[in-house]
Write a protein that holds these residues in place. Structure first.
Motif: not given
Length: 391
Positions: A79-80, A85-87, A213-216
């Motif tokens: 869930e985290h 991560r948007g996955l 920054d946002e993590h990608d």
């Protein structure tokens, strides 16, 4: 006796622990040492996490558990990762281990044969090169260049890809540089790797320690989740280095082999520790946010202080809690300066070469220490350099 196995000759180490031992030996003689060598938060684990583990122990969670991890933690990790991560991560793809390092070992052992090549960042976490060599594969360093913000280009990676490339290791935010892999670069890298057959190991243990920054993640591009070992853990974000708790979202074909390696090595991860992990992921984040704010204060002070030293420049780290100053202007090699700082000034740092050949000309300073100690350390470095350079 015939002595030790020759395979040990291929196994490296982590210099931070060696320097820590030297520093502790000096302290045992009465010397004062400021520790900037070890990569762990200097904060206590948040109390609600400690209490969750204590309750689990009192409740009898002291026995074996499923090797891949207890279901409630695997679900919390999935869930985290899905949210952060948007996955869409299936809990069945999550495996939990004592610390994150086992995934470096197990990931290489499960995928690589002698003659295979593994591309990895350099300067980078020294265990990358160590486990690549131990697995029998050939390490192929990917230089992280200061002029690119301690990043690489897609062209740099393309030059090193070959039919023998079995895995590419990425790390963002990065140890030791504090650099990141930006989204634009991930897009380019993903397009490049989409046409290659290799596995990817994305080390994202500092993903929640970004300042602006946002993590990608590479796993969110070009369907690469199915080929990516997406590695994370609890040590850095939640100040849980001594708990030894890590996890990864694995490609389907790697789940069973890595669980088999886990069973053959440590059997499982302590269930009380795993329940502490559940509390970390699902509980309040006030202390995590406070830690990051304090790291930002320290980062800004350290970089400003380093900029005042003769022969030293330093880029602003974008993540993690390390400064990686350029010391070429001092005329000293990295190892020589690091040794002098410990022996003469009582400041324990790491030579950039502890992170690979492309770390020459740099030091790594962990600013996981009090602002007072950091300022004292920089002042001591300045005294030593002033004497060296006649400033």
């Amino acid at each position: 006796m015939d002595g030790l196995a020759t395979s040990l000759e291929r196994l490296g180490t982590e210099t931070a622990f060696e320097v820590l031992a030297r520093a502790k030996a000096l302290e045992a003689t009465g010397r004062r040492v400021i520790h900037l060598e070890i990569g762990e938060p200097d904060f206590a684990t948040p109390p609600h996490i400690v209490e969750a583990a204590a309750k689990a122990l009192r409740d009898g969670e002291t026995h074996y558990c499923p090797a891949p991890g207890i279901p409630v933690l695997r679900e919390a990790c999935a869930e985290h990762l899905s949210r952060h991560r948007g996955l869409a991560i299936d809990p069945a793809r999550i495996v939990v281990t004592p610390g994150a390092k086992p995934f470096l070992f197990f990931g290489l052992l499960a995928t690589c044969n002698p003659g295979d090549e593994v591309i990895y960042p350099n300067p980078g976490f020294p265990i990358y090169e160590s486990v690549i060599r131990f697995s029998g594969a050939t390490p192929v360093p990917l230089p992280l260049l200061e002029e690119r913000g301690f990043a690489f280009s897609a062209g740099d990676l393309a030059e090193r890809l070959s039919p023998r490339t079995k895995m590419v290791i990425l790390n963002s935010p990065a140890n030791p540089t504090g650099g990141i892999v930006e989204r634009g670069l991930n897009v380019e890298v993903a397009r490049l790797l989409a046409d290659h057959h290799c596995w990817i190991l994305s080390d994202e243990v500092y993903s929640e320690m970004l300042y602006d920054d946002e993590h990608d993640t590479i796993a969110s591009h070009e369907g690469l989740l199915e080929r990516t070992i997406l590695l994370d853990g609890f040590s850095k974000t939640f100040a849980m280095t001594g708990w030894r708790l890590g996890y990864a979202a694995l490609p389907g074909p790697l789940v069973e082999p890595i669980v088999r390696l886990l069973i053959n090595s440590v059997s499982c991860t302590a269930p009380a520790t795993q329940l502490a992990g559940v509390a970390a992921l699902t509980g309040p984040r006030d202390e995590v946010d406070a830690m990051l704010a304090e790291f930002r204060r320290r980062r800004d002070a350290v970089v400003a202080g380093l900029a005042e030293l003769p022969g030293v420049t330093c880029r602003m780290p974008r993540g993690a809690f390390y400064a990686f100053p350029n010391i070429t202007g001092t005329g000293l090699r990295a190892g020589e300066l690091a040794d002098r700082l410990l022996d003469v000034s009582g400041v324990a740092v790491l030579a950039g070469t502890a992170f690979g050949v492309h770390g020459e000309g740099y030091l790594r300073l962990s600013y996981a220490n009090s602002l007072e100690n950091l300022r004292e350390a920089i002042a001591a470095i300045g005294v030593l350099l002033a004497g060296r350079l006649g400033a």
